[in-house]
Scaffold this motif. Structure first.
Motif, short mmCIF file in Angstrom:
data_model
loop_
_atom_site.label_atom_id
_atom_site.label_comp_id
_atom_site.label_asym_id
_atom_site.label_seq_id
_atom_site.Cartn_x
_atom_site.Cartn_y
_atom_site.Cartn_z
N TRP A 35 0.45 -6.51 -9.89
CA TRP A 35 -0.23 -5.27 -9.52
C TRP A 35 0.79 -4.29 -8.95
O TRP A 35 1.63 -4.65 -8.13
N ASP A 36 0.70 -3.03 -9.40
CA ASP A 36 1.66 -2.01 -8.97
C ASP A 36 1.19 -1.26 -7.73
O ASP A 36 1.77 -0.23 -7.36
N LYS A 37 0.11 -1.78 -7.10
CA LYS A 37 -0.45 -1.19 -5.87
C LYS A 37 -1.07 0.19 -6.12
O LYS A 37 -1.25 0.97 -5.19
N GLN A 38 -1.39 0.47 -7.39
CA GLN A 38 -2.11 1.70 -7.73
C GLN A 38 -3.54 1.34 -8.09
O GLN A 38 -3.79 0.41 -8.85
N GLY A 39 -4.50 2.10 -7.55
CA GLY A 39 -5.90 1.83 -7.86
C GLY A 39 -6.36 0.52 -7.24
O GLY A 39 -5.77 0.01 -6.29
N ASP A 40 -7.44 -0.03 -7.80
CA ASP A 40 -7.99 -1.29 -7.28
C ASP A 40 -7.14 -2.46 -7.75
O ASP A 40 -6.66 -2.49 -8.89
N HIS A 86 -6.10 -4.54 1.07
CA HIS A 86 -7.26 -4.53 0.19
C HIS A 86 -8.00 -5.86 0.30
O HIS A 86 -7.37 -6.92 0.39
#
Length: 310
Positions: free
Chosen positions: A279-284, A51
């Motif tokens: 961040w759980d690596k879900q979404g932005d 990202h």
């Protein structure tokens, strides 16, 4: 997060944007025709876990470009070794008695004017120390990229010899794939595969020796090469920067008591660590805090200062 659109640069046409860099060709280049020159612009964007993050790292494009240009100069013979051909072309031209810059003002300091090359689909990785994905594989199988290593090595240990572990450059948006040397022969032929390996190991050894004189360890790095119009293998892309290489402080590596102390790298590891914890690596992904941005900028700047100080 969506990154800003590329800059409009007079005399140039944007053709590609990666996670960090933007590529331009002269505006008068015919569609489908090979450009005479390319303009490679390093942005301040920073990426992690596939990202592009927000905000960027101030001055990152200038710091990366300055370091690449310094290393191209070293490898052209300033370090005392043979001259390694690279893709740079003069970025000034004479108009009468005046030298004029060929790089637009808007990207001065963070752009390189380069030759168009027949780029090879191999990412040339050299590992001098056991760490990262190599350490994980070694713990599981006693190998790095399938290459057997002696027993008893620890995270961060220097390898008996630098390892050349090529990867296949995947199409845009996909992950590069680690491959064997034998697979690289199948992809580009025996002569080219050997030339890529030999040049990569030579450059790593020379750069590692230079880094050591400045109190730094070059743990691993990656190179890209292409062939010029005369068939000469030519070093391209960025070279030996914080984004393409892992550098450690030599004294910390010798005296540190934990892997984190011994192998604190001069790159965006601060960003990766913060993101992994928040961040759980879900979404932005979340926006980076100002402190993380500034600490990361300082690491990039510290590396440039330590390497290039006379």
């Amino acid at each position: 997060m969506t990154s800003a659109p590329p800059l409009e640069l007079p005399g140039w046409r944007h053709i590609y944007s990666g996670k960090v860099r933007d590529l331009y060709v002269p505006a008068d280049t015919a569609e489908g025709a090979p450009p005479v020159h390319l303009l490679v612009v390093a942005s301040d964007r920073v990426s992690a876990f596939d990202h592009v993050l927000s905000p960027g790292i101030p001055d990152k494009g200038v710091l990366l470009t300055t370091l690449s240009l310094w290393w191209f100069d070293q490898l052209a013979g300033a370090d005392g070794g043979r001259g390694i051909p690279n893709h740079l072309v003069p970025d000034h031209a004479l108009e009468g008695d005046d030298a004029v810059t060929l790089i637009p003002d808007a990207v001065q300091g963070r752009a390189m004017l380069v030759r168009s090359l027949d780029m090879q689909p191999i990412e040339c990785v050299v590992r001098g120390y056991l760490t990262g994905s190599g350490w994980a594989e070694y713990r599981a199988a006693g190998t790095v990229c399938g290459i057997p290593l002696p027993e008893g090595l620890n995270d961060g240990d220097r390898l008996p010899e630098p390892l050349y572990t090529p990867a296949f450059k995947a199409p845009m948006g996909e992950h590069d794939e680690n491959i064997t040397f034998e697979r690289s022969v199948e992809l580009v032929g025996a002569e080219t595969a050997a030339a890529l390996r030999d040049a990569s190991l030579e450059i790593y050894r020379r750069a590692s020796a230079t880094a050591e004189t400045r109190g730094l360890i070059l743990a691993d790095t990656k190179f890209e090469f292409g062939f010029d119009a005369d068939g000469v293998l030519t070093l391209a892309d960025e070279v030996l920067t914080s984004d393409s290489s892992r550098y450690w402080d030599a004294e910390a590596w010798r005296t540190g008591t934990t892997p984190a102390e011994r192998m604190a790298s001069f790159d965006k590891q601060i960003v990766r660590d913060w993101l992994a914890a928040n961040w759980d690596k879900q979404g932005d992904p979340p926006a980076l805090p100002a402190e993380i941005v500034e600490r990361t900028r300082e690491r990039y700047a510290d590396l440039l200062r330590l390497l290039t100080a006379s």
